[in-house]
Design a protein around this motif. Structure first.
Motif, short mmCIF file in Angstrom:
data_model
loop_
_atom_site.label_atom_id
_atom_site.label_comp_id
_atom_site.label_asym_id
_atom_site.label_seq_id
_atom_site.Cartn_x
_atom_site.Cartn_y
_atom_site.Cartn_z
N ASP A 297 -39.25 -54.08 -15.24
CA ASP A 297 -40.29 -53.71 -14.85
C ASP A 297 -41.68 -53.37 -16.14
N LEU A 298 -42.41 -53.31 -15.31
CA LEU A 298 -43.27 -52.31 -16.34
C LEU A 298 -44.05 -50.94 -15.81
N ILE A 299 -43.96 -49.74 -17.01
CA ILE A 299 -44.96 -48.62 -16.27
C ILE A 299 -45.78 -48.64 -17.01
N ILE A 300 -47.14 -48.01 -16.69
CA ILE A 300 -48.11 -47.92 -17.15
C ILE A 300 -48.43 -46.47 -16.97
N GLN A 301 -48.80 -45.98 -17.95
CA GLN A 301 -48.91 -44.66 -17.43
C GLN A 301 -50.69 -44.35 -17.36
N MET A 302 -50.84 -43.84 -16.80
CA MET A 302 -52.35 -42.72 -15.69
C MET A 302 -52.90 -42.22 -16.38
N GLU A 303 -54.36 -41.72 -16.59
CA GLU A 303 -54.82 -40.25 -16.63
C GLU A 303 -55.63 -40.50 -15.68
N ARG A 304 -55.85 -39.06 -15.56
CA ARG A 304 -57.42 -39.01 -13.79
C ARG A 304 -58.46 -39.16 -15.70
N THR A 305 -59.40 -39.47 -14.07
CA THR A 305 -60.91 -39.53 -14.54
C THR A 305 -61.56 -38.20 -14.51
N LYS A 306 -62.76 -38.80 -14.83
CA LYS A 306 -63.75 -37.52 -14.70
C LYS A 306 -63.89 -36.98 -13.28
N ASP A 307 -63.91 -36.11 -12.72
CA ASP A 307 -64.02 -35.96 -11.15
C ASP A 307 -65.75 -35.41 -11.25
N ILE A 308 -66.18 -36.85 -11.03
CA ILE A 308 -67.92 -37.05 -11.16
C ILE A 308 -68.53 -35.74 -9.91
#
Ligand code: PMT
Length: 404
Positions: A297-308
């Motif tokens: 499997d591939l695990i991609i770490q995601m981060e939050r974008t700015k809430d416009i």
């Protein structure tokens, strides 16, 4: 209908110049004051005297032939006009205007004009179909220029096809109905910023995370806002829709670019409508090389974008803020919570699991939630009709707030 209106007619060189003479006569008879600029090409077909006699005004032909020492003609004419009409418009003047070239009386005046500019092309069918001409027309449309499409039929060059300038009486009718509509424009003088479409969050040079937004909802809102007289800026993610006529479009790719573009427009906006489907997360690492397949499997770490929307809610002073909510359940609860958390004035919620609603469809089904706790459910309707309903609600709410 045209009484008291100043129309500047720019006549460029094609056989349809004879129609421009008829147009001058009809505009003058309808009560407009018409001034004319002729290109060198136009004067090869008809003399300035014809236009002078029909308009009872001086005809301008040369940038350097200044008739009145107290003014500079091309600036004065541009300022005088309530509407500028280029008819017939050759491929040459369309190309010059699209590229900012100002080398004669007409092209310099067009660059100086701040009034609406209408362009009625007339040319051979193959010239009209040429990709360079098409590109120039699209560019001018994206700048807000209005085109009066040519008709199909017999052309002076012997071809039968699209390229005949619209008939003068129809152009007069179009201009009259334009001013008729102008009278009924509740958003005139308002600046409206609308976001539309998806964002793309890059993972590597060949992959990105995105969503199913087509931009149809946001583009329908932008078109309607323009119809209602607003000065519209549409901030659009990657979509395959044509830019709406008369709307200033800014294209962005990812959530960060959308944040920057919206924040730049926000201080001068009166109304902001956030119909774009902005990514909430993006890959934490962006690879400069294509990521290679690996075993497992591939695990991609995601981060939050700015809430416009949230940022706008925190910063707003005079702006009316409208958010959208794409939900799959508990519409009332989630929409009201978004309204409060993001300090919006209105939330348009759609259940994207409902048939005929949400992404990609030409239709939508929404409930409009307002700050006073009220809500209004609208049945299945086209996104264009819905855009009208949404603006009816916004205008009503603004009027109510003003009368408090
Ligand atoms: O484009 P179409 O195919 O016509 O589809 C229309 C639509 C389904 C995209 C549209 O009707 C819609 O629901 N748009 C909002 C989609 C969305 O992102 O909803 P949300 O509930 O995740 O976000 C709530 C609000 O916050 C939205 O106004 C959104 O623009 C905004 N937001 C979201 C994330 C983020 N980082 N910043 C934001 O400002």
């Amino acid at each position: 209908m045209l009484k008291g209106k100043n129309i500047l007619l720019c006549v460029t060189g094609g056989i349809a110049v004879y129609k421009a003479a008829a147009l001058t006569s009809k505009l003058t008879q309808a009560g407009a004051s018409v001034k004319i600029i002729m290109s060198n090409g136009a004067q090869k077909f008809v003399t300035p005297l014809t236009f002078q006699a029909l308009s009872r005004n001086d005809v301008y032909t040369d940038t350097f032939d200044e008739k009145h020492p107290e003014s500079i003609a091309h600036i004065d004419l541009a300022d005088w006009a309530d509407l500028v009409l280029v008819a017939p418009a050759t491929a040459n003047i369309i190309g010059k205007l699209a590229n900012g070239i100002a080398d004669d009386m007409i092209s310099t005046t067009l660059l100086a004009a701040t009034a609406p500019v209408w362009i009625a092309p007339a040319m051979n069918v193959h010239m009209y179909d040429h990709p360079a001409v098409k590109r120039n027309i699209e560019r001018l449309q994206s700048y807000g220029y209005q085109f009066v499409e040519p008709n199909e039929g017999y052309l002076a060059c012997g071809y039968v096809g699209k390229g005949r300038m619209e008939e003068p009486e129809n152009i007069v009718k179009l201009i009259s109905s334009y001013w008729e509509k102008e009278k009924n424009q509740p958003l005139k003088g308002k600046k409206i910023v609308i976001t539309a479409g998806p964002t793309r969050e890059i993972l590597d040079p060949v992959r990105f995370f995105s969503n199913r937004s087509s931009g149809k909802m946001g583009y329908a809102l932008a078109e309607e806002a323009h119809q209602l007289g607003a000065d519209v800026t549409l901030i659009s993610g990657p979509v395959s829709l044509n830019p709406p006529i008369g709307v200033n479009v800014k294209y962005i790719e990812n959530a960060e670019e959308m944040y920057d573009a919206v924040l730049e427009e926000f201080p001068s906006a009166d109304i902001v409508i956030k119909s774009a489907a902005v990514a909430d997360y993006r890959p934490k690492q962006v690879s400069n090389e294509k990521m290679k397949k690996q075993d497992g499997d591939l695990i991609i770490q995601m981060e939050r974008t700015k809430d416009i929307l949230k940022t706008l809610g925190e910063r707003k002073d005079h702006q009316f803020l409208v958010g959208f909510a794409a939900e799959t359940s508990n519409l009332d609860e989630y929409a009201m919570s978004k309204l409060k958390r993001k300090n919006a004035d209105m939330i348009i919620a759609n259940n994207v699991n409902e048939k005929g609603a949400g992404f990609e469809e030409d239709t939508n089904i929404v409930t409009i939630y307002k700050k006073d706790g009220s809500n209004k459910r609208l049945g299945l309707m086209s996104k264009k009709e819905l855009a009208k309903e949404i603006f009816r609600e916004i205008v009503k709410t603004l009027q109510e707030e003003r009368s408090k």
